[in-house]
Each structure stands twice: as C-alpha cells, then as structure tokens.
Design an enzyme around this catalytic site. Structure first.
Site, short mmCIF file in Angstrom:
data_model
loop_
_atom_site.label_atom_id
_atom_site.label_comp_id
_atom_site.label_asym_id
_atom_site.label_seq_id
_atom_site.Cartn_x
_atom_site.Cartn_y
_atom_site.Cartn_z
N LYS A 37 0.87 -1.18 0.00
CA LYS A 37 0.00 0.00 0.00
C LYS A 37 0.91 1.23 0.00
O LYS A 37 1.51 1.57 1.03
CB LYS A 37 -0.88 -0.01 1.25
CG LYS A 37 -1.78 1.21 1.42
CD LYS A 37 -3.11 1.04 0.74
CE LYS A 37 -4.05 2.19 1.07
NZ LYS A 37 -5.35 2.04 0.40
N THR A 41 -3.92 6.77 4.31
CA THR A 41 -4.35 7.96 5.04
C THR A 41 -5.53 7.61 5.93
O THR A 41 -6.19 6.59 5.76
CB THR A 41 -4.75 9.09 4.07
OG1 THR A 41 -5.89 8.68 3.30
CG2 THR A 41 -3.61 9.45 3.14
N ALA A 111 -4.80 4.46 -3.30
CA ALA A 111 -5.57 5.29 -2.37
C ALA A 111 -6.65 5.99 -3.17
O ALA A 111 -6.34 6.78 -4.07
CB ALA A 111 -4.66 6.31 -1.69
#
Length: 228
Positions: A37, A41, A111
């Site tokens: 990854k 966040t 993300a």
C-alpha cells in the site's frame, strides 16, 4: 513475476476487501503473494490500516506500507497537514521490485481512485504502474460500486487506464447485496458486457465481517482470477 494494481472508482468501494480476496485466491493456486500500500491515510500510527485488514482477512503476512498519515484526506493534503514528505515515485517502484524479487505476485492497493496523487510531484497510481513495468507484467483491477452512477464512474476509470496504455483491466463489484435491486442487476449485466475489460466477480456485502478461516475458505469462489 507479475504486479497487479487495485484501484477504485471512488473511495470506500471495497479495494481492501478485493485485495484480500485476490491474495487468498492467488495463494490457493500455490503462488507466493505480497501486498503493498503506497500511501495509507486516515489511520494514526498503531491503528488498523488497510494492510492490517488484508492480513487479518487473508492470513497473508507479507503486507507493507509506504507511508501512513493520520488525516482521512487525499495523500498530498494529509501529508501537508502533518508536515511530512511523501515518498517519491522511485521509492515505491523500488519497494515493489524488492517484493517481486521474492514473491510470485505483488498486489498494490491504491488510495482512492486511479488519478489520486501519491507524491509531491503529482504522480498517480497509473504513473506508478507505468514506472513499474520493468519489474514484471503489470495489470489493473478496478473495484466499483453496485448502485446508481457506477456505470459512468467505472467507464471514466477504464477510459483513463485505456488512454494510458493499460489493456483489459479487470472489474470487480466491491459489495454485492443479498437482495439486489433491478438497478444493481442491470448494472452488473452492463459491466459484464463492457468491451475491453474482464468482469471477474462480485464480493458479497458483509464479507469484511468474516474471520480469517471463513474468508479464506470462501474468497476463491467469489472471483475468477484475471490473467497474468
């Protein structure tokens, strides 16, 4: 060696669940699997991040992060609020290459969507995939919603990938309800017939509530593994 990039048509569409299911399905074929990854966040240090959830569901222990940031925002904004520097694209490429050197398959979970910026230079997951082409065969899995609006969002993501030279991305519905509506049934049929891609399955709603053993038993039946 091959590297598969998992992206979504939006945030919270089921990328992490799909990554875990792919990890299980691939490991069931005898492949060694690692998960990376680049940017996490919305999770404080010591919290339960996406790679932790992948490990919990799949039992895969080779899970890694590039950077973890507290605020639930796009990476550049979250890094700015934390006064931290995001890793360079080359850093992520090197991490992926290291994992590919010791594993048959590397899964890279993005993300948000495919054009979310991952570093201060504005590089995206699509840029990372292009830069990683020398590591091994690269492919994309696009995770989408089941409901109204998903056909447009999915088409936009697929067009962005096609325009950047990524052929035949696979598509997964990240959460399929027990009692789908007519809209959802129609959406699934349309996604199955989308030219230039491969529809590889639907993940059942609530699958993230399963324990490791149940998830590992069931996940290989949810997806038809994409080629590569």
């Amino acid at each position: 060696m091959s590297v598969t990039f998992i992206t979504g048509t939006d945030t919270d569409v089921g990328k992490t669940l799909t990554t875990a299911a792919l990890a299980v399905a691939l490991s069931a074929t005898g492949a060694s699997v690692a998960v990376y990854k680049p940017t996490q966040t919305g999770v404080p240090a010591g919290g339960h991040g996406d790679v932790d959830e992948v490990a919990r569901l799949s039992g895969i222990l080779a899970v890694h992060e590039g950077i973890r940031l507290d605020d639930p925002m796009a990476p550049r904004a979250a890094a700015g609020r934390a006064n931290r520097e995001l890793p360079l694209l080359a850093h992520h490429v090197a991490r992926i290459a290291d994992l590919a050197a010791s594993h048959d398959r590397v899964l890279v979970e993005g993300a948000g969507g495919v054009l979310v910026e991952l570093d201060a230079d504005g590089h995206t997951l699509a840029d990372l995939a292009a830069a990683s082409s020398g590591v091994g065969a690269t492919s994309f899995v696009v995770v989408c919603r089941s409901g109204l609006g998903t056909l447009n969002h999915t088409a936009l993501t697929l067009e962005a990938l096609h325009r950047r030279g990524f052929a035949a991305p696979a598509v997964v519905i990240g959460s399929w309800p027990v009692a789908p509506s007519d809209i959802e049934l129609g959406n699934r049929e349309s996604l199955q017939q989308t030219p230039g891609t491969q529809f590889i399955g639907c993940l059942p709603a609530g699958a993230s509530l399963l324990g490791t053993r149940a998830f590992r038993d069931l996940a290989p039946g949810w997806l038809q593994l994409p080629p590569g």
